[in-house]
Design a protein around this motif. Sequence first.
Motif, PDB file in Angstrom:
ATOM      1  N   ILE A  18     -29.852  31.449 -87.978  1.00 21.90           N
ATOM      2  CA  ILE A  18     -29.605  32.026 -86.671  1.00 21.90           C
ATOM      3  C   ILE A  18     -30.344  31.141 -85.688  1.00 21.90           C
ATOM      4  N   GLY A  19     -29.579  30.353 -84.931  1.00 18.26           N
ATOM      5  CA  GLY A  19     -30.171  29.408 -83.993  1.00 18.26           C
ATOM      6  C   GLY A  19     -30.916  30.114 -82.882  1.00 18.26           C
ATOM      7  N   GLY A  20     -31.580  29.352 -82.077  1.00 24.75           N
ATOM      8  CA  GLY A  20     -32.342  29.915 -80.971  1.00 24.75           C
ATOM      9  C   GLY A  20     -33.820  29.686 -81.180  1.00 24.75           C
ATOM     10  N   CYS A  21     -34.595  30.301 -80.308  1.00 28.70           N
ATOM     11  CA  CYS A  21     -36.039  30.155 -80.399  1.00 28.70           C
ATOM     12  C   CYS A  21     -36.657  31.535 -80.469  1.00 28.70           C
ATOM     13  N   PRO A  22     -37.245  31.932 -81.521  1.00 27.39           N
ATOM     14  CA  PRO A  22     -37.491  31.101 -82.700  1.00 27.39           C
ATOM     15  C   PRO A  22     -36.266  31.067 -83.630  1.00 27.39           C
ATOM     16  N   LEU A  23     -36.174  29.986 -84.383  1.00 30.63           N
ATOM     17  CA  LEU A  23     -35.116  29.831 -85.369  1.00 30.63           C
ATOM     18  C   LEU A  23     -35.412  30.744 -86.555  1.00 30.63           C
ATOM     19  N   ARG A  24     -34.380  31.426 -87.044  1.00 24.86           N
ATOM     20  CA  ARG A  24     -34.524  32.304 -88.215  1.00 24.86           C
ATOM     21  C   ARG A  24     -33.616  31.806 -89.321  1.00 24.86           C
ATOM     22  N   VAL A  25     -34.147  31.837 -90.529  1.00 25.65           N
ATOM     23  CA  VAL A  25     -33.373  31.451 -91.713  1.00 25.65           C
ATOM     24  C   VAL A  25     -33.521  32.561 -92.738  1.00 25.65           C
ATOM     25  N   ALA A  81     -42.317  27.849 -82.853  1.00 28.50           N
ATOM     26  CA  ALA A  81     -41.684  26.986 -81.852  1.00 28.50           C
ATOM     27  C   ALA A  81     -42.071  25.517 -82.024  1.00 28.50           C
ATOM     28  N   ASP A  82     -43.269  25.245 -82.561  1.00 26.95           N
ATOM     29  CA  ASP A  82     -43.708  23.856 -82.717  1.00 26.95           C
ATOM     30  C   ASP A  82     -43.181  23.196 -83.990  1.00 26.95           C
ATOM     31  N   ARG A  83     -42.408  23.911 -84.801  1.00 28.53           N
ATOM     32  CA  ARG A  83     -41.865  23.361 -86.046  1.00 28.53           C
ATOM     33  C   ARG A  83     -40.362  23.220 -85.893  1.00 28.53           C
ATOM     34  N   GLN A  84     -39.915  22.042 -85.558  1.00 32.71           N
ATOM     35  CA  GLN A  84     -38.505  21.795 -85.331  1.00 32.71           C
ATOM     36  C   GLN A  84     -37.849  21.239 -86.601  1.00 32.71           C
ATOM     37  N   PRO A  85     -36.842  21.933 -87.110  1.00 30.02           N
ATOM     38  CA  PRO A  85     -36.135  21.426 -88.284  1.00 30.02           C
ATOM     39  C   PRO A  85     -35.158  20.329 -87.865  1.00 30.02           C
ATOM     40  N   PRO A  86     -34.645  19.575 -88.826  1.00 32.97           N
ATOM     41  CA  PRO A  86     -33.596  18.601 -88.506  1.00 32.97           C
ATOM     42  C   PRO A  86     -32.356  19.329 -87.955  1.00 32.97           C
ATOM     43  N   VAL A  87     -31.430  18.588 -87.368  1.00 32.70           N
ATOM     44  CA  VAL A  87     -30.204  19.167 -86.820  1.00 32.70           C
ATOM     45  C   VAL A  87     -29.430  19.902 -87.910  1.00 32.70           C
ATOM     46  N   SER A  88     -29.417  19.359 -89.109  1.00 35.96           N
ATOM     47  CA  SER A  88     -28.838  20.059 -90.257  1.00 35.96           C
ATOM     48  C   SER A  88     -29.787  19.889 -91.438  1.00 35.96           C
ATOM     49  N   THR A 113     -29.049  25.228-101.302  1.00 34.66           N
ATOM     50  CA  THR A 113     -27.694  25.357-100.796  1.00 34.66           C
ATOM     51  C   THR A 113     -26.973  24.062-101.171  1.00 34.66           C
ATOM     52  N   LEU A 114     -25.668  24.133-101.323  1.00 37.29           N
ATOM     53  CA  LEU A 114     -24.926  22.960-101.769  1.00 37.29           C
ATOM     54  C   LEU A 114     -24.430  22.095-100.630  1.00 37.29           C
ATOM     55  N   HIS A 115     -24.610  22.546 -99.405  1.00 32.52           N
ATOM     56  CA  HIS A 115     -24.376  21.679 -98.253  1.00 32.52           C
ATOM     57  C   HIS A 115     -25.397  22.023 -97.184  1.00 32.52           C
ATOM     58  N   ALA A 116     -25.616  21.081 -96.282  1.00 31.82           N
ATOM     59  CA  ALA A 116     -26.605  21.280 -95.226  1.00 31.82           C
ATOM     60  C   ALA A 116     -26.069  22.264 -94.185  1.00 31.82           C
ATOM     61  N   LEU A 117     -26.968  23.094 -93.663  1.00 35.31           N
ATOM     62  CA  LEU A 117     -26.620  24.062 -92.631  1.00 35.31           C
ATOM     63  C   LEU A 117     -27.066  23.547 -91.267  1.00 35.31           C
ATOM     64  N   ARG A 118     -26.282  23.821 -90.242  1.00 34.68           N
ATOM     65  CA  ARG A 118     -26.633  23.397 -88.882  1.00 34.68           C
ATOM     66  C   ARG A 118     -27.717  24.308 -88.308  1.00 34.68           C
ATOM     67  N   SER A 119     -28.697  23.717 -87.665  1.00 38.36           N
ATOM     68  CA  SER A 119     -29.783  24.508 -87.085  1.00 38.36           C
ATOM     69  C   SER A 119     -29.309  25.342 -85.895  1.00 38.36           C
ATOM     70  N   SER A 120     -28.132  25.030 -85.361  1.00 35.38           N
ATOM     71  CA  SER A 120     -27.585  25.828 -84.260  1.00 35.38           C
ATOM     72  C   SER A 120     -27.006  27.150 -84.754  1.00 35.38           C
ATOM     73  N   GLY A 121     -26.842  27.277 -86.084  1.00 34.50           N
ATOM     74  CA  GLY A 121     -26.355  28.518 -86.673  1.00 34.50           C
ATOM     75  C   GLY A 121     -25.205  28.269 -87.634  1.00 34.50           C
ATOM     76  N   GLU A 122     -25.357  28.745 -88.855  1.00 32.17           N
ATOM     77  CA  GLU A 122     -24.319  28.590 -89.875  1.00 32.17           C
ATOM     78  C   GLU A 122     -24.710  29.428 -91.090  1.00 32.17           C
ATOM     79  N   SER A 123     -23.703  29.821 -91.874  1.00 29.02           N
ATOM     80  CA  SER A 123     -23.944  30.573 -93.103  1.00 29.02           C
ATOM     81  C   SER A 123     -23.318  29.839 -94.276  1.00 29.02           C
ATOM     82  N   TRP A 124     -23.878  30.055 -95.450  1.00 29.29           N
ATOM     83  CA  TRP A 124     -23.365  29.474 -96.689  1.00 29.29           C
ATOM     84  C   TRP A 124     -23.524  30.493 -97.794  1.00 29.29           C
ATOM     85  N   LYS A 125     -22.542  30.555 -98.685  1.00 29.44           N
ATOM     86  CA  LYS A 125     -22.614  31.474 -99.814  1.00 29.44           C
ATOM     87  C   LYS A 125     -22.086  30.769-101.053  1.00 29.44           C
TER      88      LYS A 125
END
Length: 139
Positions: A18-25, A81-88, A113-125
């Motif tokens: 879930i993108g945004g600040c703070p980022l949630r995974v 907020a000071d821990r920025q993940p990669p774009v994916s 996960t078998l593919h990278a997730l976008r930090s702007s928001g994405e789901s994988w199952k």
Amino acid sequence: ARYDATRPTIVVTDASVIGGCPLRVRVRWLSANVSSTDMWVRLTDAPPLVNEPGPAGYTSIDMRPQPEEQQNGDATIILRADRQPPVSFYVRVYSCRNLSFADAFLGFEFGTTLHALRSSGESWKLAARRQAEERPEVV
């Protein structure tokens, strides 16, 4: 190698960002023959074939889930907020203790996960294995 039910195993079943600040995974996993108290979550841009992201030049952010989350195999990680993940990034769940099995060193066993997730928001199952199409019996 043959399947052995006593081998340590970690399988990530789904993850969502879930993108945004703070980022949630949120990540859920199943494990066998690994202590639940040793489970950590790692966000990394290293592909699954790279065991240790740092020495290979990749980014990684490691976080320890709450004890109840470790026990349930279901954790929600909130990045400061000071821990920025990669774009994916890939979401890994790993054992913080080196593991061995049948006299073989496994290291820090992980599921991912078998593919990278976008930090702007994405789901994988993890998809269920497809059953072979049933064919009518010819008589």
